[in-house]
Scaffold this motif. Sequence first.
Motif, PDB file in Angstrom:
ATOM      1  N   VAL A  69      30.645 -40.322  36.332  1.00 22.49           N
ATOM      2  CA  VAL A  69      30.341 -38.890  36.448  1.00 22.49           C
ATOM      3  C   VAL A  69      30.194 -38.266  35.060  1.00 22.49           C
ATOM      4  O   VAL A  69      29.240 -37.519  34.796  1.00 22.49           O
ATOM      5  N   VAL A  70      31.113 -38.591  34.163  1.00 20.57           N
ATOM      6  CA  VAL A  70      31.049 -38.051  32.806  1.00 20.57           C
ATOM      7  C   VAL A  70      29.791 -38.553  32.092  1.00 20.57           C
ATOM      8  O   VAL A  70      29.096 -37.794  31.402  1.00 20.57           O
ATOM      9  N   GLY A  71      29.486 -39.833  32.274  1.00 20.49           N
ATOM     10  CA  GLY A  71      28.291 -40.393  31.646  1.00 20.49           C
ATOM     11  C   GLY A  71      27.019 -39.751  32.160  1.00 20.49           C
ATOM     12  O   GLY A  71      26.082 -39.502  31.392  1.00 20.49           O
ATOM     13  N   TYR A  72      26.997 -39.474  33.458  1.00 20.67           N
ATOM     14  CA  TYR A  72      25.811 -38.824  34.019  1.00 20.67           C
ATOM     15  C   TYR A  72      25.639 -37.413  33.447  1.00 20.67           C
ATOM     16  O   TYR A  72      24.563 -37.048  32.980  1.00 20.67           O
ATOM     17  N   MET A  73      26.708 -36.624  33.509  1.00 19.96           N
ATOM     18  CA  MET A  73      26.625 -35.238  33.055  1.00 19.96           C
ATOM     19  C   MET A  73      26.447 -35.132  31.541  1.00 19.96           C
ATOM     20  O   MET A  73      25.761 -34.235  31.047  1.00 19.96           O
ATOM     21  N   GLY A  74      27.071 -36.060  30.803  1.00 20.38           N
ATOM     22  CA  GLY A  74      27.025 -35.961  29.352  1.00 20.38           C
ATOM     23  C   GLY A  74      25.842 -36.643  28.697  1.00 20.38           C
ATOM     24  O   GLY A  74      25.478 -36.310  27.565  1.00 20.38           O
ATOM     25  N   VAL A  75      25.234 -37.612  29.405  1.00 18.80           N
ATOM     26  CA  VAL A  75      24.145 -38.378  28.783  1.00 18.80           C
ATOM     27  C   VAL A  75      22.875 -38.323  29.629  1.00 18.80           C
ATOM     28  O   VAL A  75      21.829 -37.816  29.188  1.00 18.80           O
ATOM     29  N   VAL A  76      22.957 -38.856  30.856  1.00 19.98           N
ATOM     30  CA  VAL A  76      21.754 -38.996  31.682  1.00 19.98           C
ATOM     31  C   VAL A  76      21.127 -37.645  31.986  1.00 19.98           C
ATOM     32  O   VAL A  76      19.904 -37.451  31.831  1.00 19.98           O
ATOM     33  N   ASP A  77      21.932 -36.680  32.415  1.00 18.65           N
ATOM     34  CA  ASP A  77      21.400 -35.360  32.758  1.00 18.65           C
ATOM     35  C   ASP A  77      20.769 -34.686  31.543  1.00 18.65           C
ATOM     36  O   ASP A  77      19.698 -34.069  31.643  1.00 18.65           O
ATOM     37  N   THR A  78      21.415 -34.829  30.395  1.00 16.63           N
ATOM     38  CA  THR A  78      20.877 -34.212  29.178  1.00 16.63           C
ATOM     39  C   THR A  78      19.559 -34.841  28.769  1.00 16.63           C
ATOM     40  O   THR A  78      18.586 -34.137  28.442  1.00 16.63           O
ATOM     41  N   LEU A  79      19.489 -36.172  28.786  1.00 18.66           N
ATOM     42  CA  LEU A  79      18.249 -36.856  28.424  1.00 18.66           C
ATOM     43  C   LEU A  79      17.120 -36.494  29.386  1.00 18.66           C
ATOM     44  O   LEU A  79      15.965 -36.300  28.967  1.00 18.66           O
ATOM     45  N   TYR A  80      17.459 -36.387  30.666  1.00 18.44           N
ATOM     46  CA  TYR A  80      16.451 -36.034  31.657  1.00 18.44           C
ATOM     47  C   TYR A  80      15.939 -34.610  31.418  1.00 18.44           C
ATOM     48  O   TYR A  80      14.726 -34.364  31.475  1.00 18.44           O
ATOM     49  N   THR A  81      16.851 -33.683  31.132  1.00 19.52           N
ATOM     50  CA  THR A  81      16.447 -32.297  30.861  1.00 19.52           C
ATOM     51  C   THR A  81      15.567 -32.214  29.623  1.00 19.52           C
ATOM     52  O   THR A  81      14.564 -31.476  29.602  1.00 19.52           O
ATOM     53  N   LEU A  82      15.894 -32.982  28.596  1.00 20.54           N
ATOM     54  CA  LEU A  82      15.076 -32.993  27.380  1.00 20.54           C
ATOM     55  C   LEU A  82      13.669 -33.513  27.666  1.00 20.54           C
ATOM     56  O   LEU A  82      12.682 -33.004  27.110  1.00 20.54           O
ATOM     57  N   ARG A  83      13.570 -34.524  28.526  1.00 13.43           N
ATOM     58  CA  ARG A  83      12.239 -35.043  28.881  1.00 13.43           C
ATOM     59  C   ARG A  83      11.446 -33.993  29.667  1.00 13.43           C
ATOM     60  O   ARG A  83      10.230 -33.849  29.462  1.00 13.43           O
ATOM     61  N   VAL A  84      12.131 -33.272  30.574  1.00  8.29           N
ATOM     62  CA  VAL A  84      11.453 -32.223  31.342  1.00  8.29           C
ATOM     63  C   VAL A  84      10.944 -31.129  30.410  1.00  8.29           C
ATOM     64  O   VAL A  84       9.789 -30.672  30.519  1.00  8.29           O
ATOM     65  N   LEU A  85      11.786 -30.704  29.474  1.00  9.60           N
ATOM     66  CA  LEU A  85      11.382 -29.655  28.537  1.00  9.60           C
ATOM     67  C   LEU A  85      10.267 -30.146  27.620  1.00  9.60           C
ATOM     68  O   LEU A  85       9.348 -29.386  27.274  1.00  9.60           O
ATOM     69  N   GLY A  86      10.339 -31.414  27.224  1.00 10.58           N
ATOM     70  CA  GLY A  86       9.282 -31.977  26.390  1.00 10.58           C
ATOM     71  C   GLY A  86       7.943 -31.975  27.101  1.00 10.58           C
ATOM     72  O   GLY A  86       6.904 -31.683  26.495  1.00 10.58           O
ATOM     73  N   LEU A  87       7.955 -32.275  28.396  1.00  8.76           N
ATOM     74  CA  LEU A  87       6.719 -32.247  29.175  1.00  8.76           C
ATOM     75  C   LEU A  87       6.218 -30.817  29.336  1.00  8.76           C
ATOM     76  O   LEU A  87       5.015 -30.551  29.202  1.00  8.76           O
ATOM     77  N   ALA A  88       7.139 -29.887  29.602  1.00 12.00           N
ATOM     78  CA  ALA A  88       6.734 -28.494  29.809  1.00 12.00           C
ATOM     79  C   ALA A  88       6.146 -27.880  28.546  1.00 12.00           C
ATOM     80  O   ALA A  88       5.234 -27.047  28.615  1.00 12.00           O
ATOM     81  N   ASP A  89       6.668 -28.275  27.383  1.00 11.66           N
ATOM     82  CA  ASP A  89       6.222 -27.688  26.114  1.00 11.66           C
ATOM     83  C   ASP A  89       5.050 -28.435  25.480  1.00 11.66           C
ATOM     84  O   ASP A  89       4.495 -27.965  24.484  1.00 11.66           O
ATOM     85  N   ALA A  90       4.686 -29.578  26.047  1.00  9.74           N
ATOM     86  CA  ALA A  90       3.650 -30.409  25.430  1.00  9.74           C
ATOM     87  C   ALA A  90       2.272 -29.781  25.569  1.00  9.74           C
ATOM     88  O   ALA A  90       1.918 -29.240  26.621  1.00  9.74           O
ATOM     89  N   THR A  91       1.505 -29.865  24.512  1.00 15.23           N
ATOM     90  CA  THR A  91       0.123 -29.402  24.558  1.00 15.23           C
ATOM     91  C   THR A  91      -0.736 -30.364  25.381  1.00 15.23           C
ATOM     92  O   THR A  91      -1.584 -29.942  26.157  1.00 15.23           O
ATOM     93  N   ASP A  92      -0.479 -31.653  25.177  1.00 16.83           N
ATOM     94  CA  ASP A  92      -1.195 -32.686  25.922  1.00 16.83           C
ATOM     95  C   ASP A  92      -0.271 -33.202  27.027  1.00 16.83           C
ATOM     96  O   ASP A  92       0.578 -34.069  26.797  1.00 16.83           O
ATOM     97  N   GLN A  93      -0.420 -32.676  28.232  1.00 18.41           N
ATOM     98  CA  GLN A  93       0.438 -33.048  29.339  1.00 18.41           C
ATOM     99  C   GLN A  93       0.281 -34.533  29.718  1.00 18.41           C
ATOM    100  O   GLN A  93       1.257 -35.190  30.058  1.00 18.41           O
ATOM    101  N   SER A  94      -0.921 -35.035  29.641  1.00 22.31           N
ATOM    102  CA  SER A  94      -1.166 -36.431  30.011  1.00 22.31           C
ATOM    103  C   SER A  94      -0.432 -37.389  29.075  1.00 22.31           C
ATOM    104  O   SER A  94       0.103 -38.411  29.517  1.00 22.31           O
ATOM    105  N   ALA A  95      -0.409 -37.046  27.791  1.00 24.61           N
ATOM    106  CA  ALA A  95       0.263 -37.902  26.817  1.00 24.61           C
ATOM    107  C   ALA A  95       1.779 -37.817  26.938  1.00 24.61           C
ATOM    108  O   ALA A  95       2.488 -38.791  26.661  1.00 24.61           O
ATOM    109  N   ALA A  96       2.285 -36.669  27.352  1.00 22.45           N
ATOM    110  CA  ALA A  96       3.733 -36.472  27.445  1.00 22.45           C
ATOM    111  C   ALA A  96       4.322 -36.962  28.766  1.00 22.45           C
ATOM    112  O   ALA A  96       5.522 -37.224  28.840  1.00 22.45           O
ATOM    113  N   PHE A  97       3.479 -37.083  29.797  1.00 20.66           N
ATOM    114  CA  PHE A  97       4.005 -37.420  31.119  1.00 20.66           C
ATOM    115  C   PHE A  97       4.682 -38.789  31.193  1.00 20.66           C
ATOM    116  O   PHE A  97       5.718 -38.920  31.862  1.00 20.66           O
TER     117      PHE A  97
END
Length: 222
Positions: A69-97
């Motif tokens: 649970v700690v690993g999910y909340m402290g690592v996996v969830d954070t990495l996943y959120t960063l990937r989502v934000l990276g896709l949302a902020d990317a100029t080239d959506q196809s390259a970021a997907f």
Amino acid sequence: MIRRWGWLLAGVAGGALTLLLMVVMPPDRTIDNPAEFVLRLAPVVFAVLAIGGFPQRPGIGLALLAMIVVGYMGVVDTLYTLRVLGLADATDQSAAFPSFYQMAIFVNAFTILAVLFGYRLGGAPSGRVLRLGFAATLVLVSGLNDITFFYLYDWPEGRPERFTWASHITVFTGSPASPAGAIAFCAVHLVLAGLVLALPWLRTRLHPRLPSRPESAASAPR
């Protein structure tokens, strides 16, 4: 000796392949051939084998599950959120997907394996853990989430005629699947998953005179 420590060998193999796919190799949303399909799926299979043989020690199950649970909340969830934000902020959506897609697949596998690990630590015998793990793996690759996405997403330009993004289906069908083809592909995998779960029942039905193999013996601490 191999039987006793086989779970550890499987865990090391699964961890090494996970690092290869998540860190060494560049993100890629497309599976080009059956060999690549096997490579992508191998870490999950090895993890299922490792969990199926994981030793059940009284007193440590709660601590291990808390670590997940700690690993999910402290690592996996954070990495996943960063990937989502990276896709949302990317100029080239196809390259970021591909980077986002890589993490999404990892989260799906992590969720399945976390449930399976909890089942094992809760006292489930190896046979049941392996059946559940392999059945869940079949559901993972069935395309069920692709089908629900296809019908629930509000497509800006209308619903497409083919599942062009589901390359793990295309590898086996030869071309992007139609909705009917994707549903058939999914149905086959769900039926196979059900058969895997029902193996002991099928065994007794097909061979009623054979003595049933007790699974409880596999759950003894070792």
